[in-house]
Design a protein around this motif. Structure first.
Motif, PDB file in Angstrom:
ATOM      1  N   ILE A  72       0.838  -1.200   0.000  1.00 15.51           N
ATOM      2  CA  ILE A  72       0.000   0.000   0.000  1.00 15.51           C
ATOM      3  C   ILE A  72       0.875   1.253   0.000  1.00 15.51           C
ATOM      4  O   ILE A  72       0.625   2.200  -0.752  1.00 15.51           O
ATOM      5  CB  ILE A  72      -0.955  -0.018   1.212  1.00 15.51           C
ATOM      6  N   LEU A  73       1.905   1.255   0.823  1.00 11.40           N
ATOM      7  CA  LEU A  73       2.808   2.397   0.888  1.00 11.40           C
ATOM      8  C   LEU A  73       3.494   2.626  -0.455  1.00 11.40           C
ATOM      9  O   LEU A  73       3.594   3.764  -0.926  1.00 11.40           O
ATOM     10  CB  LEU A  73       3.839   2.187   1.993  1.00 11.40           C
ATOM     11  N   LYS A  76       1.081   4.242  -2.888  1.00 10.15           N
ATOM     12  CA  LYS A  76       0.860   5.657  -2.589  1.00 10.15           C
ATOM     13  C   LYS A  76       2.042   6.505  -3.046  1.00 10.15           C
ATOM     14  O   LYS A  76       1.867   7.569  -3.642  1.00 10.15           O
ATOM     15  CB  LYS A  76       0.600   5.849  -1.096  1.00 10.15           C
ATOM     16  N   GLU A  79       2.078   6.803  -6.785  1.00  5.53           N
ATOM     17  CA  GLU A  79       1.101   7.788  -7.266  1.00  5.53           C
ATOM     18  C   GLU A  79       1.621   9.203  -7.069  1.00  5.53           C
ATOM     19  O   GLU A  79       1.466  10.058  -7.947  1.00  5.53           O
ATOM     20  CB  GLU A  79      -0.243   7.601  -6.559  1.00  5.53           C
TER      21      GLU A  79
END
Length: 136
Positions: A72-73, A76, A79
């Motif tokens: 997930i990190l 992020k 992005e």
């Protein structure tokens, strides 16, 4: 996917203050029961076996949730890199690099932090206190 959902729920449950308090309560009860069982080998074996099994299972649970959090990190950060005009989009594929390539890139960014700007091809673009040596 089922394992990931179960692991996430178990991680949330096992990390809660109520679960921690429950574990402390069980350990205290076990300790207080020592005189009743005369601190015999079976009494000791119960806590040793229980904690070993729980620890063994928690390793897999923690690894699963850590991998998920890391993914997930990374997404992020990817992005943020993608939408930032000044960012190096080449950073989006770092997972494919081997350790030597990562170390080379780490040295590159370390030198940037020391006031020396270097292009990805290795040429000096700007030194601390000097004008930009490369036309942008």
């Amino acid at each position: 996917m089922k394992f990931a959902k179960i692991a996430q729920k178990l991680a949330l449950w096992s990390g809660s203050p109520k679960t921690f308090l429950g574990a402390i309560t069980l350990i205290c009860l076990w300790g207080l029961s020592g005189p009743i069982f005369h601190f015999n080998d079976t009494w000791q074996l119960i806590i040793n076996t229980s904690t070993t099994i729980i620890t063994f299972l928690m390793v897999f649970l923690i690894q699963n949730t850590q991998n998920r959090d890391t993914d997930i990190l990374h997404l992020k950060v990817d992005e943020l890199l993608r939408v930032t005009k000044e960012a190096q989009n080449a950073m989006l594929g770092l997972e494919a690099l081997d350790l030597k390539e990562l170390e080379k890139l780490r040295k590159h960014y370390r030198s940037l932090g020391e006031g020396l700007t270097i292009d990805l091809d290795g040429t000096v673009v700007q030194e601390k206190g000097q004008q930009n040596l490369k036309n942008c």
